[in-house]
Design an enzyme around this catalytic site. Structure first.
Site, PDB file in Angstrom:
ATOM      1  N   PHE A   6       7.523  -0.817   6.325  1.00 53.46           N
ATOM      2  CA  PHE A   6       8.158  -0.484   5.039  1.00 53.46           C
ATOM      3  C   PHE A   6       7.933  -1.655   4.093  1.00 53.46           C
ATOM      4  CE2 PHE A   6      12.088   0.961   2.624  1.00 53.46           C
ATOM      5  CZ  PHE A   6      11.570   2.208   2.288  1.00 53.46           C
ATOM      6  N   LYS A 123      -6.281   0.726   8.577  1.00 51.99           N
ATOM      7  CA  LYS A 123      -7.676   0.979   8.969  1.00 51.99           C
ATOM      8  C   LYS A 123      -7.912   0.793  10.472  1.00 51.99           C
ATOM      9  CE  LYS A 123      -8.541  -2.040   5.664  1.00 51.99           C
ATOM     10  NZ  LYS A 123      -7.500  -1.827   4.664  1.00 51.99           N
ATOM     11  N   GLU A 147      -6.204   9.145   4.703  1.00 54.01           N
ATOM     12  CA  GLU A 147      -6.945   9.067   3.432  1.00 54.01           C
ATOM     13  C   GLU A 147      -6.909   7.687   2.792  1.00 54.01           C
ATOM     14  OE1 GLU A 147      -9.485   9.804   1.530  1.00 54.01           O
ATOM     15  OE2 GLU A 147      -8.848  11.884   1.672  1.00 54.01           O
ATOM     16  N   GLY A 204      -1.762 -11.366  -6.612  1.00 52.13           N
ATOM     17  CA  GLY A 204      -1.233 -10.602  -5.482  1.00 52.13           C
ATOM     18  C   GLY A 204      -2.280  -9.722  -4.830  1.00 52.13           C
ATOM     19  N   GLU A 207      -4.941 -12.301   0.048  1.00 53.91           N
ATOM     20  CA  GLU A 207      -3.948 -12.794   1.002  1.00 53.91           C
ATOM     21  C   GLU A 207      -3.849 -14.323   0.903  1.00 53.91           C
ATOM     22  OE1 GLU A 207      -2.642 -10.729   3.648  1.00 53.91           O
ATOM     23  OE2 GLU A 207      -3.555  -9.046   2.593  1.00 53.91           O
ATOM     24  N   ASP A 218     -12.912  -7.312   5.638  1.00 49.19           N
ATOM     25  CA  ASP A 218     -12.244  -6.132   5.088  1.00 49.19           C
ATOM     26  C   ASP A 218     -13.294  -5.072   4.725  1.00 49.19           C
ATOM     27  OD1 ASP A 218      -9.867  -4.742   3.665  1.00 49.19           O
ATOM     28  OD2 ASP A 218     -11.384  -4.914   2.090  1.00 49.19           O
ATOM     29  N   LYS A 222     -14.027  -1.274   6.512  1.00 44.10           N
ATOM     30  CA  LYS A 222     -14.093  -0.040   5.717  1.00 44.10           C
ATOM     31  C   LYS A 222     -15.414   0.690   5.969  1.00 44.10           C
ATOM     32  CE  LYS A 222     -10.913  -1.535   2.111  1.00 44.10           C
ATOM     33  NZ  LYS A 222     -10.772  -2.328   0.902  1.00 44.10           N
ATOM     34  N   GLY A 319      -3.833   0.237  -6.180  1.00 47.45           N
ATOM     35  CA  GLY A 319      -2.701  -0.609  -5.785  1.00 47.45           C
ATOM     36  C   GLY A 319      -1.830   0.188  -4.835  1.00 47.45           C
TER      37      GLY A 319
HETATM   38  N1  NAP Z   1      -1.402  -2.883  -0.055  1.00 46.03           N
HETATM   39  C1  NAP Z   1      -2.260  -1.907  -0.309  1.00 46.03           C
HETATM   40  O1  NAP Z   1      -2.440  -1.477  -1.459  1.00 46.03           O
HETATM   41  C2  NAP Z   1      -3.032  -1.240   0.819  1.00 46.03           C
HETATM   42  C3  NAP Z   1      -4.116  -0.421   0.521  1.00 46.03           C
HETATM   43  C4  NAP Z   1      -4.762   0.270   1.562  1.00 46.03           C
HETATM   44  C5  NAP Z   1      -4.333   0.090   2.861  1.00 46.03           C
HETATM   45  N2  NAP Z   1      -3.295  -0.767   3.145  1.00 46.03           N
HETATM   46  C6  NAP Z   1      -2.846  -0.914   4.530  1.00 46.03           C
HETATM   47  O2  NAP Z   1      -1.499  -0.446   4.629  1.00 46.03           O
HETATM   48  C7  NAP Z   1      -0.803  -1.162   5.648  1.00 46.03           C
HETATM   49  C8  NAP Z   1       0.491  -1.743   5.060  1.00 46.03           C
HETATM   50  O3  NAP Z   1       0.168  -2.625   3.994  1.00 46.03           O
HETATM   51  P1  NAP Z   1       1.323  -3.351   3.151  1.00 46.03           P
HETATM   52  O4  NAP Z   1       0.654  -3.950   1.983  1.00 46.03           O
HETATM   53  O5  NAP Z   1       2.472  -2.428   2.978  1.00 46.03           O
HETATM   54  O6  NAP Z   1       1.747  -4.513   4.186  1.00 46.03           O
HETATM   55  P2  NAP Z   1       3.109  -5.361   4.181  1.00 46.03           P
HETATM   56  O7  NAP Z   1       3.692  -5.402   2.816  1.00 46.03           O
HETATM   57  O8  NAP Z   1       2.793  -6.639   4.887  1.00 46.03           O
HETATM   58  O9  NAP Z   1       4.118  -4.503   5.099  1.00 46.03           O
HETATM   59  C9  NAP Z   1       3.921  -4.347   6.478  1.00 46.03           C
HETATM   60  C10 NAP Z   1       5.139  -3.664   7.073  1.00 46.03           C
HETATM   61  O10 NAP Z   1       4.927  -3.519   8.482  1.00 46.03           O
HETATM   62  C11 NAP Z   1       6.011  -4.111   9.198  1.00 46.03           C
HETATM   63  N3  NAP Z   1       5.462  -4.650  10.455  1.00 46.03           N
HETATM   64  C12 NAP Z   1       4.893  -5.856  10.684  1.00 46.03           C
HETATM   65  N4  NAP Z   1       4.495  -5.939  11.968  1.00 46.03           N
HETATM   66  C13 NAP Z   1       4.862  -4.777  12.557  1.00 46.03           C
HETATM   67  C14 NAP Z   1       4.757  -4.278  13.880  1.00 46.03           C
HETATM   68  N5  NAP Z   1       4.183  -4.998  14.856  1.00 46.03           N
HETATM   69  N6  NAP Z   1       5.267  -3.045  14.140  1.00 46.03           N
HETATM   70  C15 NAP Z   1       5.839  -2.308  13.162  1.00 46.03           C
HETATM   71  N7  NAP Z   1       5.964  -2.723  11.893  1.00 46.03           N
HETATM   72  C16 NAP Z   1       5.473  -3.955  11.594  1.00 46.03           C
HETATM   73  C17 NAP Z   1       6.559  -5.174   8.274  1.00 46.03           C
HETATM   74  O11 NAP Z   1       7.903  -5.469   8.617  1.00 46.03           O
HETATM   75  P3  NAP Z   1       8.770  -6.531   7.748  1.00 46.03           P
HETATM   76  O12 NAP Z   1       9.079  -5.828   6.441  1.00 46.03           O
HETATM   77  O13 NAP Z   1       9.993  -6.759   8.492  1.00 46.03           O
HETATM   78  O14 NAP Z   1       7.886  -7.715   7.582  1.00 46.03           O
HETATM   79  C18 NAP Z   1       6.424  -4.473   6.920  1.00 46.03           C
HETATM   80  O15 NAP Z   1       7.525  -3.594   6.725  1.00 46.03           O
HETATM   81  C19 NAP Z   1      -1.773  -2.231   6.161  1.00 46.03           C
HETATM   82  O16 NAP Z   1      -2.396  -1.782   7.328  1.00 46.03           O
HETATM   83  C20 NAP Z   1      -2.790  -2.361   5.029  1.00 46.03           C
HETATM   84  O17 NAP Z   1      -4.056  -2.795   5.473  1.00 46.03           O
HETATM   85  C21 NAP Z   1      -2.645  -1.429   2.150  1.00 46.03           C
END
Ligand code: NAP
Length: 338
Positions: A6, A123, A147, A204, A207, A218, A222, A319
């Site tokens: 989340f 991914k 997707e 932002g 990383e 990355d 993909k 985003g």
């Molecule tokens: N950001 C983007 O626009 C984007 C685009 C395409 C794909 N993605 C993919 O979407 C996924 C999430 O991205 P995000 O930006 O939302 O990441 P994020 O902000 O770092 O959130 C990750 C979430 O996963 C939780 N988490 C961490 N380790 C975990 C585990 N072992 N088991 C279960 N939950 C765990 C975290 O908990 P805490 O809140 O307690 O830390 C956090 O709620 C990633 O795989 C990323 O590659 C992201």
């Protein structure tokens, strides 16, 4: 609906669901209830009668635990959470693991075995377990959709799954990594590599450790995901010939610009006989190329099929909000087809 993860994406999906609730009711007669949310450091919450989604988003954003929202003791382990949370869909949005896709693969498998659709933006499970998770989904009569794993919410996988029957993908070529595209654009205007990286971090987009983007990992994951799903093969990120942008200097980008060209980190794959060859490498592209005008965080993908020739998709201003859309679309498609 249930959520594992989340963070930026999970919360953006929560906000999108709240914004779309009335429209979903009117358009599809579809309503939803979020019955559980699991995080790593912000606790978990389950309520079979429905959690307060707005309160959950506010608590996670304030860095507070979700546990006060739970109607029952919230499990500490993700697999216990999936077993105990009554839901039709699991949205798995935990961080990507390039090496083996875990623990997301195990979470998605558990969700399918519990009778849920498994939907993810992660991914890792696509490159490491696409074939086995898809087979399991077919076996249990649910869907495994992803997707948002490439080009966020832009329809790529659903396009080939639904809108392009009879088209065989021969090759693809694109710009898929926002961070490197932004860094290359900034270096063209004289910024140093280090300053451009810092700018991407301030925005932002990059990383804290930007090496996954800069060294092409990355992009490679993909390419592996697209090739695995759309070319029906099994390609791992390690199989992709990979060269990042560390060797590109501001002087090189300006010299290219003076000759009417720009550096882009190009992602590609093509069929060669029975195999698929994938590559990530910086290339100089000329002004006539569709890749030339891809600036900042925009992504572009060009597909070449045996029946439709070239088809190009451009995604502007991606985003978490567009990633959230891809997850919503996956849920709607899964619900309509199941
Ligand atoms: N950001 C983007 O626009 C984007 C685009 C395409 C794909 N993605 C993919 O979407 C996924 C999430 O991205 P995000 O930006 O939302 O990441 P994020 O902000 O770092 O959130 C990750 C979430 O996963 C939780 N988490 C961490 N380790 C975990 C585990 N072992 N088991 C279960 N939950 C765990 C975290 O908990 P805490 O809140 O307690 O830390 C956090 O709620 C990633 O795989 C990323 O590659 C992201």
């Amino acid at each position: 609906l249930s959520f594992v993860g989340f963070g930026n994406v999970g919360r953006a999906l929560g906000r999108l669901l709240l914004r779309k609730r009335l429209w979903l009711q009117e358009r599809y007669g579809l309503d939803f209830m979020v019955t559980g949310i699991y995080t790593a450091r912000h606790g978990a919450a389950i309520d079979p009668a429905g959690l307060d989604l707005e309160a959950a988003i506010a608590r996670a954003e304030a860095d507070d635990s979700l546990e006060v929202l739970s109607a029952q003791p919230a499990p500490a382990a993700a697999l216990d959470f999936i077993a105990q949370c009554p839901a039709d869909v699991l949205f798995e949005n935990s961080p990507v693991n390039y090496t083996d896709g875990e623990p997301a693969v195990t979470h998605l498998r558990a969700a399918l075995n519990a009778g849920m659709h498994a939907v993810t933006a992660n991914k890792g499970p696509v490159v490491h377990a696409y074939h086995s998770l898809s087979a399991l989904a077919r076996q249990v009569g649910r869907r495994f959709y992803f997707e948002s794993t490439v080009m966020d919410g832009a329809p790529i996988f659903s396009l080939f799954r639904g809108a392009l029957p009879g088209a065989r993908l021969l090759s693809f070529k694109g710009v898929l990594n926002s961070t490197t595209n932004l860094i290359l654009s900034r270096m063209e205007s004289g910024e140093s590599f280090e300053r451009a990286v810092a700018y991407a971090q301030e925005m932002g987009i990059a990383e804290t450790d930007p090496s996954g983007d800069i060294d092409g990992w990355d992009a490679a994951i993909k390419v592996a995901a697209l090739a695995t799903v759309l070319m029906d093969t099994s390609v791992k990120p390690q199989d992709i010939r990979r060269e990042g942008i560390r060797a590109i200097t501001p002087e090189m980008t300006r010299a290219a610009l003076a000759e009417g060209q720009r550096y882009k980190l190009i992602c590609s794959a093509r069929r060669e006989g029975e195999t698929v060859v994938g590559e990530v490498a910086p290339e100089r592209v000329a002004a006539a190329s569709p890749f030339y005008s891809v600036s900042g965080t925009t992504s572009l993908m060009q597909f070449e099929t045996d029946t439709l020739g070239r088809l190009t998709i451009i995604e502007e201003d991606p985003g978490p909000h567009t990633t959230a859309y891809g997850l919503l679309a996956d849920w709607l498609n899964a619900s309509a087809q199941a």
